[in-house]
Design an enzyme around this catalytic site. Structure first.
Site, mmCIF file in Angstrom:
data_model
loop_
_atom_site.group_PDB
_atom_site.id
_atom_site.type_symbol
_atom_site.label_atom_id
_atom_site.label_comp_id
_atom_site.label_asym_id
_atom_site.label_seq_id
_atom_site.Cartn_x
_atom_site.Cartn_y
_atom_site.Cartn_z
ATOM 1 N N ASN A 209 -20.285 36.645 40.689
ATOM 2 C CA ASN A 209 -20.202 35.868 41.937
ATOM 3 C C ASN A 209 -20.893 36.632 43.062
ATOM 4 O OD1 ASN A 209 -18.161 37.559 43.407
ATOM 5 N ND2 ASN A 209 -16.929 36.994 41.623
ATOM 6 N N ASP A 279 -12.399 34.065 37.490
ATOM 7 C CA ASP A 279 -11.221 33.398 36.926
ATOM 8 C C ASP A 279 -11.298 33.260 35.407
ATOM 9 O OD1 ASP A 279 -9.908 33.135 39.321
ATOM 10 O OD2 ASP A 279 -10.897 31.246 39.829
ATOM 11 N N LYS A 338 -1.224 29.892 47.803
ATOM 12 C CA LYS A 338 -1.468 31.177 47.110
ATOM 13 C C LYS A 338 -0.499 32.254 47.590
ATOM 14 C CE LYS A 338 -6.275 30.260 46.096
ATOM 15 N NZ LYS A 338 -7.681 30.424 46.424
HETATM 16 N N1 CTP Z 1 -7.064 37.288 42.225
HETATM 17 C C1 CTP Z 1 -6.659 38.155 41.244
HETATM 18 N N2 CTP Z 1 -6.908 37.884 39.934
HETATM 19 C C2 CTP Z 1 -7.547 36.758 39.571
HETATM 20 C C3 CTP Z 1 -7.974 35.846 40.569
HETATM 21 C C4 CTP Z 1 -7.721 36.132 41.895
HETATM 22 O O1 CTP Z 1 -6.068 39.187 41.585
HETATM 23 N N3 CTP Z 1 -7.793 36.518 38.300
HETATM 24 C C5 CTP Z 1 -6.748 37.583 43.639
HETATM 25 C C6 CTP Z 1 -7.981 37.803 44.521
HETATM 26 O O2 CTP Z 1 -8.299 39.180 44.576
HETATM 27 C C7 CTP Z 1 -7.520 37.265 45.871
HETATM 28 C C8 CTP Z 1 -6.506 36.190 45.516
HETATM 29 O O3 CTP Z 1 -6.107 36.458 44.178
HETATM 30 O O4 CTP Z 1 -6.860 38.254 46.629
HETATM 31 C C9 CTP Z 1 -7.008 34.784 45.613
HETATM 32 O O5 CTP Z 1 -8.188 34.656 44.865
HETATM 33 P P1 CTP Z 1 -8.971 33.277 44.789
HETATM 34 O O6 CTP Z 1 -10.133 33.425 43.869
HETATM 35 O O7 CTP Z 1 -9.209 32.751 46.178
HETATM 36 O O8 CTP Z 1 -7.868 32.309 44.179
HETATM 37 P P2 CTP Z 1 -7.414 31.974 42.716
HETATM 38 O O9 CTP Z 1 -5.993 32.425 42.594
HETATM 39 O O10 CTP Z 1 -8.377 32.492 41.716
HETATM 40 O O11 CTP Z 1 -7.404 30.383 42.775
HETATM 41 P P3 CTP Z 1 -8.647 29.352 42.753
HETATM 42 O O12 CTP Z 1 -9.826 30.079 42.129
HETATM 43 O O13 CTP Z 1 -8.120 28.228 41.942
HETATM 44 O O14 CTP Z 1 -8.887 28.994 44.190
#
Ligand code: CTP
Length: 411
Positions: A209, A279, A338
């Site tokens: 990303n 993710d 979240k």
């Molecule tokens: N995060 C994490 N581990 C993952 C995904 C996210 O620790 N596998 C943490 C990121 O470091 C951030 C927070 O969760 O502090 C939110 O990450 P974000 O990518 O915005 O959200 P997601 O929980 O992945 O949800 P979505 O992608 O569905 O928006």
């Protein structure tokens, strides 16, 4: 504030050199011992005599003068300095310093010093914004130099824009800020994650990303400045290790980030998860480079561990957990969800579609959402400044938690 501090003031050849006289005077009034080093260019705008009268010290402008008492002057100045301030810093000076040239007293002295260096660039807007000047500034900043950014307004060349030397009182305020002893996080272990993770597909390709790591690195640097023991767990990033951080662990995948974070979670007081964790990862990583034999390629992706969610489940009452939410719509709703789902104390929400926010920029536009339902909306600001505000909020939460613990024990 600056009592007994030895400051070397470098003055280079720009029209704003006249403002350096007031800077020298204000530094002296604040208690500093000021030694001025001028370039030949600066002497076309102002005389060494002016600085000598104001600072009470002789002014150094050449490597070749016959001095009454022998000492290797550029080394003596370099060693003696508690801080070097270059104001104004011209484009030519910045270019020379970025290359490590040493063709006059100022550049030579700078190569020999290990004191913090602060530069205040001042020049015409096009010169400041020229990619080569910006690249040179970035180079110096990545080596630990601090830039006081130029202000906007009317310039000597008749045009208007960014490039003015900020007012002397602002420059002296910034210098004083640097000398403030910061101990507010001393003894605390702060765990920061930064940059994006990358998930391999085959030996040459990966899913990644756009995260650069700038936000997380700024938080790690600021936490170290406040006296914390900082562990920075970083995905691939071009940024150098931030100064003062105790350990930098460079990982690639979400799984590796999870392991590095879990190993350190028990000893951490504060965890700030600025990383953009992928993710999903490819279910089967090809052993060999995938060939383009077919018109379409189907990759099966499998969910990665949600590190923050796992931390939220394990979190002790005395630990603070901060997450980030990068969204493109329904910002507050998704961020609040979240915060609750992952059991966070604070979440930093940003709409990454806004100009000046999000990935790979120097600035960000965010809101802080607190556990208590609070929402703090902040204007666009440098990530370095935002890191400071975020840690201010974290310290407030820490204070409240300590107070609650105190009450539990004593009431
Ligand atoms: N995060 C994490 N581990 C993952 C995904 C996210 O620790 N596998 C943490 C990121 O470091 C951030 C927070 O969760 O502090 C939110 O990450 P974000 O990518 O915005 O959200 P997601 O929980 O992945 O949800 P979505 O992608 O569905 O928006």
């Amino acid at each position: 504030m600056l009592e007994n501090k030895k400051i070397v003031l470098g003055v280079t050849g720009g029209i704003a050199a006249y403002k350096s006289v007031e800077i020298a005077s204000r530094l002296k009034k604040a208690g500093a011992e000021v030694h001025v080093v001028m370039t030949r260019g600066a002497e076309n705008f102002i005389t060494p005599l002016t600085f000598r009268e104001i600072t009470g010290h002789s002014v150094t402008d050449t490597m070749w003068a016959d001095v009454p008492e022998y000492n290797v002057e550029h080394i003596a100045l370099a060693k003696m300095a508690d801080l070097v301030l270059i104001a104004p810093a011209t484009a030519n000076f910045i270019a020379k310093a970025a290359c490590g040239m040493a063709d006059d007293m100022l550049t030579t002295m700078l190569l020999a010093t290990d004191a913090p260096v602060v530069m205040a660039p001042a020049m015409n807007t096009a010169m400041y914004e020229n990619p080569v000047t910006q690249e040179n500034i970035r180079k110096l900043v990545s080596r630990g130099w601090i830039e006081i950014r130029p202000a906007s307004g009317n310039l000597a060349c008749g045009s208007s824009g960014v490039g003015r030397l900020p007012e002397p009182n602002q420059i002296v305020d910034e210098v004083q800020e640097l000398f403030k002893e910061r101990t507010s996080l001393s003894g605390r272990h702060v765990l920061v994650t930064a940059a994006g993770t990358i998930e391999p597909i085959d030996p040459v390709r990966y899913i990644g990303n756009r995260s650069s790591g700038k936000m997380g690195y700024a938080v790690a640097l600021e936490a170290a400045r406040r006296g914390a023991i900082v562990s920075l767990i970083s995905g691939p990033s071009a940024l150098p290790d931030p100064i003062g951080v105790s350990e930098v662990v460079r990982i690639e995948s979400a799984k590796e980030m999870r392991d590095a974070v879990m190993d350190r979670f028990d000893s951490a007081d504060i965890v700030i998860k600025a990383a953009a964790v992928a993710d999903y990862h490819a279910k089967n990583v090809s052993e060999h480079k995938i060939k383009k034999d077919d018109d379409t390629l189907t990759l099966v992706l499998e969910k990665n561990p949600d590190i923050l969610m796992e931390l939220g489940k394990k979190k002790r009452n005395d630990q603070i957990l901060v997450g980030f939410a990068a969204e493109t719509r329904n910002l507050l709703e998704y961020a609040r969800h979240k915060l609750e789902k992952k059991n966070l104390d604070l979440i930093v929400a940003n709409d990454v579609t806004r100009r000046g926010a999000g990935f790979n920029t120097d600035t960000n536009i965010v809101r802080f959402l607190g556990r208590d339902g609070s929402v703090e909306e902040l204007p666009m600001m440098l990530k370095s400044k935002l890191a400071g505000l975020l840690l201010d909020r974290v310290e407030e939460i820490l204070e409240k938690k300590n107070h609650a613990d105190y009450k539990k024990v004593h009431i």
